[in-house]
Every structure is written in C-alpha cells, then in structure tokens.
Design an enzyme around this catalytic site. Structure first.
Site, mmCIF file in Angstrom:
data_model
loop_
_atom_site.group_PDB
_atom_site.id
_atom_site.type_symbol
_atom_site.label_atom_id
_atom_site.label_comp_id
_atom_site.label_asym_id
_atom_site.label_seq_id
_atom_site.Cartn_x
_atom_site.Cartn_y
_atom_site.Cartn_z
ATOM 1 N N SER A 136 -44.771 42.137 75.425
ATOM 2 C CA SER A 136 -45.750 43.171 75.067
ATOM 3 C C SER A 136 -47.075 42.505 74.755
ATOM 4 O O SER A 136 -47.110 41.343 74.312
ATOM 5 C CB SER A 136 -45.272 43.910 73.816
ATOM 6 N N TYR A 149 -42.598 43.252 64.935
ATOM 7 C CA TYR A 149 -42.510 43.638 66.356
ATOM 8 C C TYR A 149 -43.314 42.667 67.216
ATOM 9 O O TYR A 149 -42.801 42.098 68.192
ATOM 10 C CB TYR A 149 -43.018 45.078 66.559
#
Ligand code: 8X3
Length: 250
Positions: A136, A149
């Site tokens: 990501s 995250y």
C-alpha cells in the site's frame, strides 16, 4: 501458452476477487483463498472449474501450512503467488488505539503473508514462478492514523525487495504493488462497517477500482520472463501527498 496456476489470497472480495475473475478470463487456473467459504463458492459457481476455492484463515499459520500441504495434483504446481489478503483496522492516531486491532493486522498482513510465502517458495523456485505482494502507499508515506497498518505494509515492501535479493539466480520474479485509495470493502472493514466513512472517502473522488488493480496484477504477471517489475505504486489522480507538519507551541 502453457496453462499456469495462480494462488490468490483474499479472493472473497475487492482486488483479490477482481483478480480471480481476470486471471480466469486470461486462461489461468486460479486457487482463491479466504475465510468466507460461501463467497468462494459463489465465485466457483460464477467462474467454473478453473477456479478452486480454498477456505482457511490466513492469520493462523497452522491453517496456511495445512492448506498448502493439501494442494494435490496440478493444483500443487503453483506458478504465481499473489499475496493480496490484508486489512486495516482503525483510523485513530495513537494512543487512542486498540492493541487487539494492531495484533490482528500484524497476524494477517505480516505473519500470514510471510508464512504463505515460505510454504510456497520451494514450488515457486522449481517452477521459475513469481510472487506479487500487495502492499500500500501507506507503507511509503506516513499519515495520522496509519500507524501499524502502514508499518505492516512497509514490511511487505521491504520483504519483497529482500526476496528479490535472495532469489537472485533462481528465475523467481518478485513484485510489490502499492495501491493508493481503492474503493473496496477496505474502509468498511477499517471503520467497523461505518458506511458514512466509506461514502465520505470515495464519493466524488474517483478512486481506483478493484478492477484497476486486478488489471495491473495481470499486466505484471504477463511481462516477458526476463522482466521483473520491482515496485509499482499507483494512486488515483485525486489522491496526493499532504506533506510535513509543524506543531508550534505558541
Ligand atoms: C490503503 C490505501 O490510501 O487508504 O492501502 O492508505 S490508503
């Protein structure tokens, strides 16, 4: 072209499900994994016998090992591993965070991906195969609330590059794909089902779609055998960088 087999983790929704559809349409045999067996069965009904559901919980190393060990016949000959399964939980900055959510993200995004890769590596080496890890932009750019995250995705990026280094000479290709804002169930999962957060983020922002990323995965997998895409970061046009902040005390 020889029939090829891809194992896609997290095929029950979003990028993984879109990729399952696109790889089947491109002639691949697809093993789709996920926890939600009914969703995998729906995909099987939709895509037919070249889609093989494999239901297990990727956050449990024992289940991963049993699932991979149970692949038999042609299905054991995996040519490409797409480590797509992953999740974000929570949007709040520290210290107002939930440790259980942090651990769950690490169990899935880090441990699950690592164990899955470890278990399939011997096959991928024998078959001159490939690995595509879905990370990501959150692994490349810090943002408030990204905390664990983003850290898990930075791990995925560095693991991918280090796999490249170690697999030098084997013919195994490794890529890390780093999507930005992509409209899937991602935000509903992150916010515990808050539809207004989902709508607020994506509405009128023209986000990436799961199909955009599935197409990109297929493009990476379809490069000639001598070409390795190391890293590929993709954002929607509407998303960009916010920069560094300075907190003045007066
Ligand atoms: C998620 C992408 O933009 O929400 O992996 O950080 S973003």
């Amino acid at each position: 072209m020889m029939p090829r087999t891809v194992l896609i983790t997290g095929a029950t929704a979003g990028i993984g499900r879109a990729a399952a559809r696109m790889f089947v349409a491109d002639g691949w045999t697809v093993i789709g994994t996920g926890r939600r067996e009914a969703r995998l069965q729906e995909l099987r009904d939709e895509l037919g016998e070249t889609f093989h559901p494999l239901a297990f919980d990727i956050s449990d190393p024992a289940q991963i090992k049993a699932a991979v060990a149970g692949l038999s016949g042609d299905l054991a000959d995996v040519d490409l591993l797409i480590n797509n399964a992953g999740l974000a939980l929570g949007t709040t900055p520290v210290p107002d965070v939930d440790l259980d959510q942090w651990v769950r993200m690490i169990d899935t995004n880090v441990t699950g991906l690592t164990v899955m890769t470890h278990e399939l590596l011997p096959t991928l080496i024998v078959r001159n195969g490939g690995i595509i890890n879905v990370a990501s932009i959150a692994g490349n750019y810090a943002y408030p609330g990204g905390n664990v995250y983003g850290a898990t995705k930075a791990f995925v990026r560095q693991l991918s590059l280090n796999l490249r280094a170690d697999l030098w000479g084997t013919g195994v290709r490794v890529t890390v794909l780093e999507p930005g804002m992509t409209e899937t169930e991602f935000t509903l999962v992150r916010t515990n089902g808050d539809k207004s957060s989902h709508d607020k983020l994506y509405n009128s922002a023209d986000p990436l779609t799961a199909e955009d990323m599935a197409e990109t995965l297929l493009w990476i997998a379809s490069r000639p055998a001598h070409v390795n895409v190391n890293t590929l970061e993709v954002m929607p046009v509407s998303q960009s960088f916010a920069g560094i902040r300075i907190h003045h005390t007066t």
